[in-house]
Design a protein around this motif. Sequence first.
Motif, mmCIF file in Angstrom:
data_model
loop_
_atom_site.group_PDB
_atom_site.id
_atom_site.type_symbol
_atom_site.label_atom_id
_atom_site.label_comp_id
_atom_site.label_asym_id
_atom_site.label_seq_id
_atom_site.Cartn_x
_atom_site.Cartn_y
_atom_site.Cartn_z
ATOM 1 N N ASP A 98 0.831 -1.210 0.000
ATOM 2 C CA ASP A 98 0.000 0.000 0.000
ATOM 3 C C ASP A 98 0.862 1.254 0.000
ATOM 4 O O ASP A 98 0.563 2.230 -0.702
ATOM 5 C CB ASP A 98 -0.939 -0.005 1.206
ATOM 6 C CG ASP A 98 -2.013 -1.083 1.087
ATOM 7 O OD1 ASP A 98 -2.039 -1.787 0.057
ATOM 8 O OD2 ASP A 98 -2.812 -1.224 2.025
ATOM 9 N N ALA A 99 1.939 1.237 0.783
ATOM 10 C CA ALA A 99 2.849 2.386 0.800
ATOM 11 C C ALA A 99 3.459 2.607 -0.572
ATOM 12 O O ALA A 99 3.560 3.749 -1.056
ATOM 13 C CB ALA A 99 3.945 2.174 1.844
ATOM 14 N N MET A 100 3.868 1.529 -1.237
ATOM 15 C CA MET A 100 4.474 1.648 -2.561
ATOM 16 C C MET A 100 3.491 2.244 -3.555
ATOM 17 O O MET A 100 3.842 3.116 -4.357
ATOM 18 C CB MET A 100 4.944 0.277 -3.044
ATOM 19 C CG MET A 100 5.616 0.294 -4.411
ATOM 20 S SD MET A 100 6.104 -1.360 -4.958
ATOM 21 C CE MET A 100 4.491 -2.091 -5.258
ATOM 22 N N LEU A 101 2.226 1.811 -3.493
ATOM 23 C CA LEU A 101 1.226 2.318 -4.417
ATOM 24 C C LEU A 101 0.872 3.778 -4.138
ATOM 25 O O LEU A 101 0.323 4.465 -5.005
ATOM 26 C CB LEU A 101 -0.035 1.444 -4.350
ATOM 27 C CG LEU A 101 0.146 0.005 -4.837
ATOM 28 C CD1 LEU A 101 -1.145 -0.785 -4.683
ATOM 29 C CD2 LEU A 101 0.620 -0.039 -6.292
ATOM 30 N N GLU A 102 1.198 4.243 -2.951
ATOM 31 C CA GLU A 102 0.989 5.652 -2.606
ATOM 32 C C GLU A 102 2.229 6.492 -2.884
ATOM 33 O O GLU A 102 2.272 7.676 -2.565
ATOM 34 C CB GLU A 102 0.609 5.763 -1.129
ATOM 35 C CG GLU A 102 -0.765 5.166 -0.820
ATOM 36 C CD GLU A 102 -1.027 5.041 0.669
ATOM 37 O OE1 GLU A 102 -0.139 5.427 1.467
ATOM 38 O OE2 GLU A 102 -2.104 4.541 1.039
ATOM 39 N N GLY A 103 3.241 5.877 -3.490
ATOM 40 C CA GLY A 103 4.451 6.597 -3.839
ATOM 41 C C GLY A 103 5.462 6.708 -2.728
ATOM 42 O O GLY A 103 6.441 7.453 -2.836
ATOM 43 N N LEU A 104 5.263 5.945 -1.652
ATOM 44 C CA LEU A 104 6.179 5.972 -0.523
ATOM 45 C C LEU A 104 7.180 4.831 -0.630
ATOM 46 O O LEU A 104 7.050 3.950 -1.484
ATOM 47 C CB LEU A 104 5.393 5.874 0.789
ATOM 48 C CG LEU A 104 4.308 6.947 0.982
ATOM 49 C CD1 LEU A 104 3.512 6.671 2.257
ATOM 50 C CD2 LEU A 104 4.924 8.339 1.017
ATOM 51 N N VAL B 45 8.319 0.908 5.779
ATOM 52 C CA VAL B 45 7.132 0.483 6.524
ATOM 53 C C VAL B 45 7.554 -0.430 7.670
ATOM 54 O O VAL B 45 8.229 -1.444 7.459
ATOM 55 C CB VAL B 45 6.137 -0.254 5.599
ATOM 56 C CG1 VAL B 45 4.975 -0.812 6.406
ATOM 57 C CG2 VAL B 45 5.633 0.685 4.520
ATOM 58 N N VAL B 46 7.168 -0.083 8.876
ATOM 59 C CA VAL B 46 7.455 -0.892 10.054
ATOM 60 C C VAL B 46 6.150 -1.494 10.547
ATOM 61 O O VAL B 46 5.231 -0.771 10.940
ATOM 62 C CB VAL B 46 8.113 -0.060 11.171
ATOM 63 C CG1 VAL B 46 8.328 -0.916 12.415
ATOM 64 C CG2 VAL B 46 9.424 0.535 10.690
#
Length: 329
Positions: free
Chosen positions: A230-236, A241-242
Amino acid sequence: MIDWTDRHCRYLHRQLSGKALLYTEMVVADAIIHGPRERLLSFSPQEHPVALQLGGSDAGKLSEAIRIAADYGYDEIGLNVGCPSDRVQSGTFGACLMREAGHVADLVTAMKKVSSVPVTVKCRIGVDDQEPADVLPDFLARMVGAGADAIWIHARKAWLQGLSPKENREIPPLDYDLVHRMKRENPNVFLGINGGISDLDQAKSHLAVMDGVMLGRAAYQNAGLLTGVDAMLEGLDPAAVVTTEADWMALRDAMIAYAEEVIASGGRLHHVTRHMVGLFQGYAGARRFRQILSSEATKLGAGTEIITAAFAAVDLDGNAERKREKIAG
């Protein structure tokens, strides 16, 4: 992913990522028409968005399967033209259809006529002695012309004779450059890539070119990597991610509640937990986690206390702290 990404697997994966599109294992159109539809097609509402992956080579049967599946509410219908297994070849569908691009286009046209959701195609770059650089552009053009809403390309050839399905995932060389070129030449067509992608760093690099990345065995065998999707898809940065102990406890509780429902409906604990074995790769206690699920959850009458015991074997808080220190350093 036949026999792997069943509804129990997808429920687990949805707890780990709220945004990833989940795919069913490939279901043959004949099985939907004549077989146990409820078992083949039913799924938990929490799985959305989820795509039904169909196998078949008869336009009428595929269309009928889509009509039947419509009542179940899938978000996408995918035609698999990439699977090289013997049982798929014996039915004259899967990867062997790469030799019949015109026929596949006719199948897509027929499927589009009866489907109220997007129809997509999953293919290889070619089969046997085909030259991928020659056949793939024509194949893609035909799929687009037939109305396919997206095309997912496994970046390997499939050898239909002489290689096992496992060997077909490992021996034919990957040609990411060709797939990337197809995207550059088709900027207005949704093209996704699949094959040999083992972590989110690789996925992120492909997303710089492609519209989507499909993870199969990597996501199954190391399901924990999905916590960064999800973080990757939000550009993060997914590496940042922890997943905290509280996050893992929430997952444990969700899977316990789900497993209790499965058992109450006549299933067994192992039907759920067999998909959880790969959760904690790299974590202290992961080996004991796997041992508990592999040995205890398979026993007749096993209850959800096994899930509690398995999670208790993993050093969840310690692993999260070590990741924070790594990121900070």
